[in-house]
Design a protein around this motif. Structure first.
Motif, mmCIF file in Angstrom:
data_model
loop_
_atom_site.group_PDB
_atom_site.id
_atom_site.type_symbol
_atom_site.label_atom_id
_atom_site.label_comp_id
_atom_site.label_asym_id
_atom_site.label_seq_id
_atom_site.Cartn_x
_atom_site.Cartn_y
_atom_site.Cartn_z
ATOM 1 N N LYS A 73 0.835 -1.207 0.000
ATOM 2 C CA LYS A 73 0.000 0.000 0.000
ATOM 3 C C LYS A 73 0.865 1.251 0.000
ATOM 4 O O LYS A 73 1.877 1.318 0.694
ATOM 5 C CB LYS A 73 -0.920 0.005 1.230
ATOM 6 C CG LYS A 73 -1.885 -1.169 1.292
ATOM 7 C CD LYS A 73 -2.727 -1.129 2.565
ATOM 8 C CE LYS A 73 -3.681 -2.318 2.630
ATOM 9 N NZ LYS A 73 -4.506 -2.288 3.869
ATOM 10 N N GLY A 74 0.430 2.230 -0.774
ATOM 11 C CA GLY A 74 1.055 3.548 -0.763
ATOM 12 C C GLY A 74 0.081 4.537 -0.146
ATOM 13 O O GLY A 74 -0.977 4.819 -0.712
ATOM 14 N N THR A 75 0.423 5.069 1.032
ATOM 15 C CA THR A 75 -0.454 5.987 1.761
ATOM 16 C C THR A 75 0.114 7.395 1.701
ATOM 17 O O THR A 75 1.300 7.607 1.954
ATOM 18 C CB THR A 75 -0.592 5.554 3.237
ATOM 19 O OG1 THR A 75 -1.065 4.206 3.291
ATOM 20 C CG2 THR A 75 -1.557 6.463 3.984
ATOM 21 N N LYS A 76 -0.727 8.359 1.374
ATOM 22 C CA LYS A 76 -0.265 9.742 1.257
ATOM 23 C C LYS A 76 0.000 10.364 2.634
ATOM 24 O O LYS A 76 -0.878 10.373 3.493
ATOM 25 C CB LYS A 76 -1.302 10.588 0.511
ATOM 26 C CG LYS A 76 -1.285 10.396 -0.999
ATOM 27 C CD LYS A 76 -2.043 11.521 -1.678
ATOM 28 C CE LYS A 76 -1.881 11.470 -3.188
ATOM 29 N NZ LYS A 76 -2.465 12.671 -3.831
ATOM 30 N N ILE B 241 -6.935 13.986 -3.904
ATOM 31 C CA ILE B 241 -6.697 12.847 -3.002
ATOM 32 C C ILE B 241 -5.951 13.384 -1.780
ATOM 33 O O ILE B 241 -4.761 13.650 -1.837
ATOM 34 C CB ILE B 241 -5.876 11.735 -3.679
ATOM 35 C CG1 ILE B 241 -6.519 11.326 -5.008
ATOM 36 C CG2 ILE B 241 -5.753 10.535 -2.737
ATOM 37 C CD1 ILE B 241 -7.910 10.726 -4.874
ATOM 38 N N PRO B 242 -6.660 13.549 -0.655
ATOM 39 C CA PRO B 242 -6.050 14.182 0.522
ATOM 40 C C PRO B 242 -4.993 13.310 1.190
ATOM 41 O O PRO B 242 -4.918 12.092 0.965
ATOM 42 C CB PRO B 242 -7.251 14.385 1.466
ATOM 43 C CG PRO B 242 -8.475 14.141 0.655
ATOM 44 C CD PRO B 242 -8.070 13.216 -0.447
ATOM 45 N N ALA B 243 -4.194 13.946 2.027
ATOM 46 C CA ALA B 243 -3.249 13.225 2.873
ATOM 47 C C ALA B 243 -4.006 12.222 3.738
ATOM 48 O O ALA B 243 -5.103 12.496 4.214
ATOM 49 C CB ALA B 243 -2.483 14.210 3.754
ATOM 50 N N GLY B 244 -3.416 11.051 3.919
ATOM 51 C CA GLY B 244 -4.044 9.998 4.708
ATOM 52 C C GLY B 244 -4.724 8.931 3.866
ATOM 53 O O GLY B 244 -4.946 7.813 4.334
ATOM 54 N N GLN B 245 -5.038 9.260 2.606
ATOM 55 C CA GLN B 245 -5.707 8.288 1.740
ATOM 56 C C GLN B 245 -4.694 7.331 1.108
ATOM 57 O O GLN B 245 -3.526 7.668 0.933
ATOM 58 C CB GLN B 245 -6.505 8.994 0.644
ATOM 59 C CG GLN B 245 -7.679 9.805 1.155
ATOM 60 C CD GLN B 245 -8.768 8.937 1.761
ATOM 61 O OE1 GLN B 245 -8.855 7.749 1.489
ATOM 62 N NE2 GLN B 245 -9.601 9.535 2.596
ATOM 63 N N GLN B 246 -5.173 6.155 0.753
ATOM 64 C CA GLN B 246 -4.325 5.151 0.109
ATOM 65 C C GLN B 246 -4.303 5.430 -1.389
ATOM 66 O O GLN B 246 -5.254 5.155 -2.104
ATOM 67 C CB GLN B 246 -4.870 3.767 0.402
ATOM 68 C CG GLN B 246 -3.975 2.636 -0.082
ATOM 69 C CD GLN B 246 -4.590 1.280 0.198
ATOM 70 O OE1 GLN B 246 -5.073 1.013 1.296
ATOM 71 N NE2 GLN B 246 -4.609 0.433 -0.817
ATOM 72 N N THR B 247 -3.193 5.957 -1.860
ATOM 73 C CA THR B 247 -3.119 6.392 -3.254
ATOM 74 C C THR B 247 -2.970 5.226 -4.221
ATOM 75 O O THR B 247 -3.589 5.208 -5.282
ATOM 76 C CB THR B 247 -1.968 7.400 -3.447
ATOM 77 O OG1 THR B 247 -1.833 7.716 -4.829
ATOM 78 C CG2 THR B 247 -0.632 6.853 -2.954
ATOM 79 N N GLY C 274 -1.977 -3.383 -10.154
ATOM 80 C CA GLY C 274 -2.341 -2.575 -8.992
ATOM 81 C C GLY C 274 -3.519 -1.679 -9.310
ATOM 82 O O GLY C 274 -4.025 -1.652 -10.440
ATOM 83 N N THR C 275 -3.965 -0.976 -8.305
ATOM 84 C CA THR C 275 -5.037 0.009 -8.496
ATOM 85 C C THR C 275 -4.605 1.336 -7.904
ATOM 86 O O THR C 275 -3.875 1.384 -6.904
ATOM 87 C CB THR C 275 -6.350 -0.445 -7.824
ATOM 88 O OG1 THR C 275 -6.124 -0.652 -6.422
ATOM 89 C CG2 THR C 275 -6.871 -1.718 -8.452
ATOM 90 N N GLY C 276 -5.053 2.416 -8.523
ATOM 91 C CA GLY C 276 -4.763 3.759 -8.037
ATOM 92 C C GLY C 276 -6.054 4.495 -7.735
ATOM 93 O O GLY C 276 -7.072 4.302 -8.423
ATOM 94 N N LEU C 277 -6.029 5.312 -6.704
ATOM 95 C CA LEU C 277 -7.219 6.058 -6.290
ATOM 96 C C LEU C 277 -7.282 7.392 -7.017
ATOM 97 O O LEU C 277 -6.335 8.187 -6.967
ATOM 98 C CB LEU C 277 -7.175 6.284 -4.768
ATOM 99 C CG LEU C 277 -8.383 6.960 -4.127
ATOM 100 C CD1 LEU C 277 -9.637 6.108 -4.303
ATOM 101 C CD2 LEU C 277 -8.125 7.220 -2.639
ATOM 102 N N ILE C 278 -8.393 7.639 -7.695
ATOM 103 C CA ILE C 278 -8.615 8.931 -8.353
ATOM 104 C C ILE C 278 -9.938 9.504 -7.851
ATOM 105 O O ILE C 278 -10.817 8.776 -7.391
ATOM 106 C CB ILE C 278 -8.621 8.818 -9.896
ATOM 107 C CG1 ILE C 278 -9.798 7.955 -10.368
ATOM 108 C CG2 ILE C 278 -7.311 8.249 -10.403
ATOM 109 C CD1 ILE C 278 -9.959 7.937 -11.889
ATOM 110 N N ALA C 279 -10.063 10.829 -7.922
ATOM 111 C CA ALA C 279 -11.283 11.495 -7.445
ATOM 112 C C ALA C 279 -11.347 12.896 -8.031
ATOM 113 O O ALA C 279 -10.357 13.432 -8.526
ATOM 114 C CB ALA C 279 -11.299 11.564 -5.912
ATOM 115 N N GLY C 280 -12.546 13.478 -7.959
ATOM 116 C CA GLY C 280 -12.710 14.860 -8.377
ATOM 117 C C GLY C 280 -12.236 15.804 -7.290
ATOM 118 O O GLY C 280 -11.826 15.396 -6.196
ATOM 119 N N HIS C 281 -12.289 17.098 -7.577
ATOM 120 C CA HIS C 281 -11.877 18.105 -6.600
ATOM 121 C C HIS C 281 -12.734 17.984 -5.336
ATOM 122 O O HIS C 281 -13.941 17.794 -5.397
ATOM 123 C CB HIS C 281 -12.020 19.505 -7.202
ATOM 124 C CG HIS C 281 -11.455 20.581 -6.328
ATOM 125 N ND1 HIS C 281 -10.133 20.956 -6.381
ATOM 126 C CD2 HIS C 281 -12.036 21.351 -5.369
ATOM 127 C CE1 HIS C 281 -9.918 21.924 -5.490
ATOM 128 N NE2 HIS C 281 -11.055 22.170 -4.873
#
Length: 434
Positions: free
Chosen positions: A234-237, A244-250, A364-371
């Motif tokens: 896991k890569g955690t910000k 993608i805020p700090a603390g989320q799993q990127t 792998g999977t990467g987390l994406i999101a809107g503003h």
């Protein structure tokens, strides 16, 4: 040299060594004239503030941060660590002091805010609870500049990005930079910090876990913690952005599903790489569905009157897990020491100076999101291991590439007391993310 050992945070033994340590250039004029005794230094400062040593993440909305509190000479100093200027991911980290604690002529330890450009001034530290403390500046006028907010912004921009706004031609990037300045400057160094630990390591880990600098498009460089959890990595910000805020799993890497890249010519074809990744994604979905069905059948069997009926299912499950683990090991054993690598045509990279050979790749999977972290979703990608200190991730849906480089700093008092404590810390910082 003064080296007492006292009971520190989380029941760990903290050894204090009063000497000049890295960064170590805050030895002030007149330091030799200090009249305090060693016992006063220990009781009034070292013992009192022992719980704030180590690594911390400030609560600055989506942006986060990385604070390292150390004993430096006769001071305790909180250093904020910053990534190098975008996109130079292999450059060393930058750091600046946010606060310091010391004994001068007064009987009690003095807390000083180091924020701004007018030198040390009056501050305050409150230890809120276990693994949490806050800082407050009592003279925020020291943070202001004679040229007003425009001068403060230009100075911040040079420090944060190493350039002027005129040098940044991308309008969206300009908006993101201005937004970050407005958001972060309102805190005036009045912050709450929560303890973070470095990830524990195991001989079976793919590479040594730890902290890395990574490229995130218009958001610049961010700090990510790589940790291993069985067949997953896991890569955690630790620092983040409005998407993608700090603390989320990127990113999440599936170590049970290595990818065999095509030859270098076919690798340039994005559609070919996409086909390979999507096939593995479908395979992972089928395996997850089969595992869910197997678990449901096992649960029903355990509820049945006949206990032996549950035995074969349990055995098959164990065998399946063994096979998956074995497949992973074989894949890694058979993987060549290095293989040619190039980004497919159309994949955007902030840093074109990425390695042209890699050791192994995984699905792998990467987390994406809107503003504002709206509509978050995990999308397929490729984890690329280059060497012990660098890896990359190809975001298939974004047609983008992130390059990560290890932060080579020896942080003290940052080890987790147990694997359980580390896992709990990860859960906490994710739950606190905006």
């Amino acid at each position: 040299m003064f080296t007492p050992a006292v009971s520190g945070c989380s029941g760990q033994l903290v050894k204090w060594t009063v000497c000049v340590t890295q960064p170590g250039f805050l030895n002030q004029p007149g330091l030799g004239e200090l009249s305090c005794s060693w016992s006063r230094l220990f009781t009034q400062m070292l013992h009192r503030y022992r719980h704030i040593l180590g690594l911390w993440q400030p609560d600055i909305g989506p942006y986060g941060g990385l604070l390292n509190v150390v004993v430096d000479g006769l001071f305790i100093i909180g250093w904020m660590y910053l990534p190098p200027h975008d996109p130079h991911v292999d450059d060393p980290m930058r750091f600046k002091p946010l606060f310091r604690i010391h004994l001068m002529e007064r009987k009690c330890a003095t807390v000083e805010c180091m924020y701004g450009h007018k030198g040390p001034h009056n501050g305050h530290i409150q230890i809120v609870k276990k693994d949490e403390f806050s800082t407050k500046c009592n003279q925020t006028d020291h943070h202001r500049m004679s040229g007003g907010r425009q001068e403060e912004f230009r100075t911040w921009l040079r420090e944060e990005w190493g350039r002027t706004l005129e040098d940044i031609f991308h309008e969206h990037m300009q908006e993101l930079i201005l937004m970050k300045f407005i958001y972060t400057s309102q805190y005036d160094n009045c912050l709450t910090y929560r303890r973070i630990y470095l990830p524990p390591n195991s001989p079976d880990d793919l590479i040594k876990p730890g902290l890395f600098k990574g490229t995130y498009g218009s958001h610049g460089l961010e700090i990510v913690m790589l940790s291993f959890h069985g067949k997953k990595a896991k890569g955690t910000k630790i620092t983040g952005d409005p998407n993608i805020p700090a603390g989320q799993q990127t990113v999440e890497i599936d170590l049970a599903h290595p990818l065999q890249l095509p030859d270098i010519e076919n690798l340039r074809d994005f559609s070919e790489l996409s086909r390979i990744v999507l096939e593995v994604q479908e395979q992972v979905r089928r395996e997850e569905q089969e595992e869910e069905q197997r678990q449901e059948e096992e649960d029903r069997s355990q509820q049945a009157a006949s206990q032996p009926a549950a035995q074969p299912l349990g055995g098959e499950g164990a065998k399946g897990e063994e096979t998956a683990a074995g497949a992973e090991g074989v894949a890694q054993d058979k993987a060549p020491a290095s293989q040619p690598f190039v980004l497919p045509m159309g994949v955007i990279s902030r840093n074109e100076d990425y390695p042209r050979t890699c050791r192994i790749c995984f699905y792998g999977t990467g987390l994406i999101a809107g503003h504002g972290f709206t509509s978050p979703e995990r999308t397929p990608g490729v984890f690329v291991l280059f060497d012990d200190d660098r890896f990359g991730f190809i975001w298939l849906e974004l047609k983008s590439f992130s390059l990560y480089s290890r932060i080579k700093v020896s942080f003290q008092n940052a080890e987790a007391p147990s694997r359980e404590a580390f896992d709990e810390m990860l859960k906490n910082i994710q739950s606190l993310a905006p």
